[in-house]
Scaffold this active site. Structure first.
Site, PDB file in Angstrom:
ATOM      1  N   ASP A 613       0.824  -1.203   0.000  1.00  0.00           N
ATOM      2  CA  ASP A 613       0.000   0.000   0.000  1.00  0.00           C
ATOM      3  C   ASP A 613       0.864   1.263   0.000  1.00  0.00           C
ATOM      4  O   ASP A 613       2.074   1.213   0.282  1.00  0.00           O
ATOM      5  CB  ASP A 613      -0.903  -0.018   1.251  1.00  0.00           C
ATOM      6  CG  ASP A 613      -2.270   0.618   0.979  1.00  0.00           C
ATOM      7  OD1 ASP A 613      -2.359   1.454   0.071  1.00  0.00           O
ATOM      8  OD2 ASP A 613      -3.232   0.270   1.691  1.00  0.00           O
ATOM      9  N   ASP A 683     -10.874   2.431  -3.152  1.00  0.00           N
ATOM     10  CA  ASP A 683     -11.451   2.014  -1.873  1.00  0.00           C
ATOM     11  C   ASP A 683     -12.966   1.967  -1.969  1.00  0.00           C
ATOM     12  O   ASP A 683     -13.633   1.405  -1.107  1.00  0.00           O
ATOM     13  CB  ASP A 683     -11.024   2.976  -0.755  1.00  0.00           C
ATOM     14  CG  ASP A 683      -9.637   2.638  -0.236  1.00  0.00           C
ATOM     15  OD1 ASP A 683      -9.118   1.546  -0.565  1.00  0.00           O
ATOM     16  OD2 ASP A 683      -9.049   3.458   0.496  1.00  0.00           O
TER      17      ASP A 683
HETATM   18  C1  GLA Z   1      -5.841   1.861   2.243  1.00  0.00           C
HETATM   19  C2  GLA Z   1      -6.312   0.744   1.360  1.00  0.00           C
HETATM   20  C3  GLA Z   1      -7.351  -0.084   2.085  1.00  0.00           C
HETATM   21  C4  GLA Z   1      -6.785  -0.600   3.400  1.00  0.00           C
HETATM   22  C5  GLA Z   1      -6.267   0.564   4.228  1.00  0.00           C
HETATM   23  C6  GLA Z   1      -5.532   0.071   5.452  1.00  0.00           C
HETATM   24  O1  GLA Z   1      -6.862   2.805   2.439  1.00  0.00           O
HETATM   25  O2  GLA Z   1      -6.807   1.242   0.171  1.00  0.00           O
HETATM   26  O3  GLA Z   1      -7.762  -1.156   1.284  1.00  0.00           O
HETATM   27  O4  GLA Z   1      -5.763  -1.495   3.120  1.00  0.00           O
HETATM   28  O5  GLA Z   1      -5.372   1.359   3.477  1.00  0.00           O
HETATM   29  O6  GLA Z   1      -5.045   1.084   6.224  1.00  0.00           O
END
Ligand code: GLA
Length: 864
Positions: A613, A683
């Protein structure tokens, strides 16, 4: 005998022989009059080149002296003759023809294989002819040029009088070539054509058009440089080591390498005549896929550093007529909104200035349709995708005559000081061409991507369960372990542990602390990650882990120890995003640190998947590591160091599957994706939004690269959410234990259907059937590459009618058994259920789906 043979093969000599027998001055059989060649290939500034006459058609004479033989032309003029390396001499007398009435001024130049062999002084009207007699042994291409003599072309009647080529006995006859050397890069249907102009510069024929011009214009330069006459948006802007802000690139040569399997690489070399400064335009053409990758390599041997201020990867030219641009903008949780616009004079810029990712606000991929609005199965489309995960710029410079698509790293704040003998290679720009609409374009690009754009493109993906939406940061060993059994029961194959597993002094129990301290949290996971992974395996699941190696919370042990390791600007208050900062990957200790985090995490036994991420972008792009006068290197060096880290990860852990994520869909580009298996598009997992978003991503990225999870976002019916997720790389982000038995059955049915179809949906070809934007429904289908099977998806977004959906790409002759997969409880079977129908009939009449009301979906399998 020899003479006769020559006469047969050279029409010009046959004519000459006729003259000989009529009493004209004899020539040795080894000489060839230039005027006997095909002069249609000679460019002129006025009228057409004349054989044995002045350009105005009168007998040829220079300062009162008459010539029987020769070529009359007009500046600027050029002829290229293929002398095959076997000619001996070039002989002529040159001057301004008396037809100019004593006016005119020209310069004659003889060039052998790109090297100037001879140049006359500027000759004016009435001056006697100047003799030329040159050794041209070994020369393959002889070029005769006439320039305007620096005072315009008026009255520039120029004579190559008595011009002849002396060839070796028995050698093949010289032949004229098109006046401009051309370089063609061709795939099955895509042609890029370059020409070398009179001035030695490289020009490009507008994509999708054929050459028919006599003069090349400066606006057509293929990779224009700032500072020496080019007045529009340049591809290259350089400050040389002596401060000169201009660059001139002249064509040097081309090399081609067959890389096998329909791939050819081409390198066009150019050089500045006044500096040891070289630029190579590099291409890799994929014949069957109609994909051409392009990038630029810059290198020099100047005495100091050269500053690159603008260095496009590619700057293709198109004609402006009917040209439409489709691009995609957005924001967090609302990525990928398409915009279609006609390009008008001026410069349209798509870009990002956020450093560590390209996307979120705008995708570095776009469509250019050459025949009006973009359509699925008609019209010429050029798709572009920049393989770069940092600030990018795609600028469409419409000059009125042409549109130039300049694509590359964003020049914004990114000046790069290049050392001598070091190559600066730009990111790769991927171009894909279709003459039959954007559907075909996508299928070709997907086929390319399966081999070169991402990892393991020929292996269908498993069913994933992620705990993020189910638990957020609130979990411990038992909570996670409790998710395994219900997951396995429903058919899940892989479990992914998300954020929240690390940090001790500052536990990662929310997004305010702990990033950077990658030790498993002792309270939550007293024995680390390994037992959790082992427990997953014991339950018949594989195990994956989330990490965000590039980031740090100020509330962390790492930041306390190394406040200088973060990207920040001196004298400015730290600007946090999601309470975090980015580590400065240009600093070697940070590179080492991040690698150790990755290595340690992925080395935990039984870890076979990871989500990488990156939850913020740069807003204060300063590096405490880089020198004050090298701060602008941060943008480029960060991404290069990131790729080195990703590459090392992929190579060290080839068995570990990787998801690319960046606060939703922040990193969606083929630069990073080539180290990964899939990417997290957004997301926002509301299936209604995903229907359009996944449609738009699918222009460039195959369904198997799109992580598509079932969640409670939007509170949509689970059957609908499952159907949408099944059209990509299927996952779930739910507390399965909390589902009702009815919902569990829907999920189990979806998982088993997905397992049935993933060979088709992941490895097959995509046909977008009904565009869902502003429509009552959307539909698409995938067809196995051998056409034996297909799967059709219909997503009903608004109440409507169960109209027949018409699949595409089937084998018309083959019979397919129609079957709805995982039908929604309570709905009547589809009318064609269980029938065997011919592909032709299915494509013509369609299939009536089981959905008609908003938020219903229907997935139909067509199998032998
Ligand atoms: C980001 C990702 C999510 C999740 C969060 C965790 O927002 O897009 O899918 O993994 O981080 O903190």
């Amino acid at each position: 005998m020899k003479l006769v043979q020559h006469f047969r093969s050279i029409p010009g000599l046959a004519a000459l022989a006729a003259g000989f027998f009529c009493g004209m001055a004899p020539l040795s059989e080894e000489s060839l009059w230039v005027s006997s060649l095909d002069l249609k290939q000679m460019s002129t500034g006025w009228n057409a080149a004349q054989a044995d006459r002045g350009v105005s058609g009168q007998p040829m004479s220079i300062a009162g002296k008459k010539f029987e033989r020769g070529v009359g032309t007009h500046a600027a003029s050029k002829i290229r003759i293929d002398v095959g390396g076997s000619a001996k001499r070039f002989v002529a007398q040159v001057g301004v023809d008396d037809g100019a009435g004593g006016q005119g001024s020209v310069e004659f130049i003889v060039v052998g294989d790109g090297r100037v062999l001879w140049k006359s002084p500027v000759l004016t009207g009435g001056k006697p002819a100047v003799p030329v007699d040159l050794d041209i042994a070994g020369v393959r291409t002889l070029t005769l040029r006439v320039t305007e003599g620096d005072d315009g072309a008026s009255h520039d009647h120029a004579d190559w009088a008595d011009a002849r080529i002396i060839v070796k006995d028995g050698s093949p006859p010289p032949l004229t070539l098109p006046p401009f050397e051309s370089i063609k890069l061709a795939t099955k249907n895509f042609l890029l054509e370059f020409e070398v102009g009179e001035d030695g510069r490289l020009y490009q024929q507008a994509v999708g058009t054929r050459a028919e011009k006599e003069r090349i214009q400066r606006v057509e330069e293929s990779y224009p440089q700032a500072g020496d006459g080019y007045i529009w948006e340049p591809a290259l802007q350089v400050v040389h080591s002596d401060g000169n802000t201009s660059t001139v690139l002249q064509y040097q040569g081309v090399t081609r390498t067959n890389e096998g399997q329909g791939r050819e690489s081409t390198v066009i070399k150019m050089r500045d005549p006044a500096y040891p400064f070289n630029v190579s335009l590099c291409f890799r053409a994929h014949h069957d896929r109609d994909v051409i990758e392009q990038w630029t390599e810059i290198r020099h041997r100047e005495s100091g550093r050269v500053k690159l201020e603008r260095m496009a990867s590619s700057s293709l030219l198109l004609m402006p007529t009917n040209l439409q641009l489709t691009h995609f903008y957005g924001d967090w949780a609302n990525e990928m909104n398409p915009v279609v616009e006609q390009l008008f004079p001026g410069t349209k810029v798509l870009d990002s200035k956020i450093g560590v990712r390209a996307h979120q606000f705008g995708l570095p991929s776009f469509l250019l349709s050459l025949d009006g609005p973009v359509a699925e199965s008609s019209g010429r489309v050029l798709g572009g995708s920049l393989a770069w995960s940092g600030s990018f710029q795609c600028a469409f410079d419409h000059t009125g005559q042409r549109v130039r698509a300049l694509c590359g790293v964003n020049p914004f704040g990114s000046a790069y000081h290049l050392k001598a003998d070091t190559t600066f290679a730009t990111p790769v720009m991927i171009w894909v061409w279709s003459s039959a609409g954007v559907g075909e374009m996508s299928r070709k690009l997907h086929a390319w991507a399966r081999d070169f754009g991402f990892r393991d493109g020929h292996k269908p993906r498993s069913v994933l369960l992620n705990n993020w939406e189910a638990t957020g940061f609130d979990f411990d060993f038992d909570r996670i372990a409790s998710l395994y059994e219900p997951a396995k029961q429903l058919g899940v194959e892989l479990f992914l542990l998300d954020d929240g597993w690390f940090g001790n002094k500052y536990p990662r129990v929310n997004d305010r602390a702990g990033l950077g301290d990658w030790e498993p949290n002792r309270k939550r996971l007293p024995n680390g990650l390994a037992p959790l992974a082992k427990e997953a395996v014991r339950n018949g699941l594989t195990f994956g882990i989330w990490m965000e190696p590039e980031m740090v919370n100020p509330k962390s042990e790492l930041f306390e120890k190394h406040p200088n390791w973060v990207i920040r600007q001196p004298k400015r208050e730290l600007e946090l995003q999601r309470n975090q900062l980015t580590l400065d990957l240009t600093r070697p200790e940070v590179q080492q640190f991040e690698w150790s985090v990755i290595q340690k995490t992925l080395s935990v036994p039984d870890v076979s998947y990871a989500k990488w991420d990156c939850n913020r972008y740069l807003t204060q792009a300063g590096s405490p590591w880089l020198r004050a006068d090298r701060q602008s290197h941060l943008w480029i060096d960060y991404v290069r160091a990131l790729y080195a880290l990703m590459d090392r990860t992929a190579k060290t852990f080839p068995e570990i599957e990787l998801m690319l994520c960046s606060g939703g869909g922040g990193r969606v580009d083929y630069g990073a994706l080539k180290y990964f298996h899939e990417f997290w598009p957004s997301d926002n997992t509301d299936p209604v939004r995903r229907v359009t978003m996944q449609w738009d991503y699918s222009y460039f990225f195959p369904g198997m690269t799109l992580s598509s999870h079932v969640t409670h976002w939007g509170n949509r019916p689970l059957h609908f959410a499952c159907a949408v997720a099944m059209s990509g790389r299927f996952g779930m982000d739910l507390d399965l234990a909390k589902l009702s038995s009815g919902d569990k059955a829907i999920c189990a049915g979806a998982i088993s259907a997905y397992k049935r179809i993933r060979e088709i949906s992941h490895l097959g070809e995509l046909y977008r059937l009904e565009r869902p934007h502003e429509a009552a429904r959307g539909a698409l289908n995938y067809v196995a590459t051998d056409h034996s099977k297909a799967v059709v998806f219909v997503f009903q977004l608004k109440d409507g009618q169960a109209l027949a959906v018409k699949p595409q790409g089937l084998d018309p002759e083959r019979e397919y058994m129609v079957r709805e997969l995982n039908p929604a409880p309570g709905r009547a079977p589809i009318p064609q259920e269980g029938k065997r129908l011919k592909g032709e009939e299915l494509m013509r009449d369609g299939i009536v789906p089981s959905c008609a009301k908003a938020l219903e979906a229907c997935v139909i399998e067509l199998a032998p």
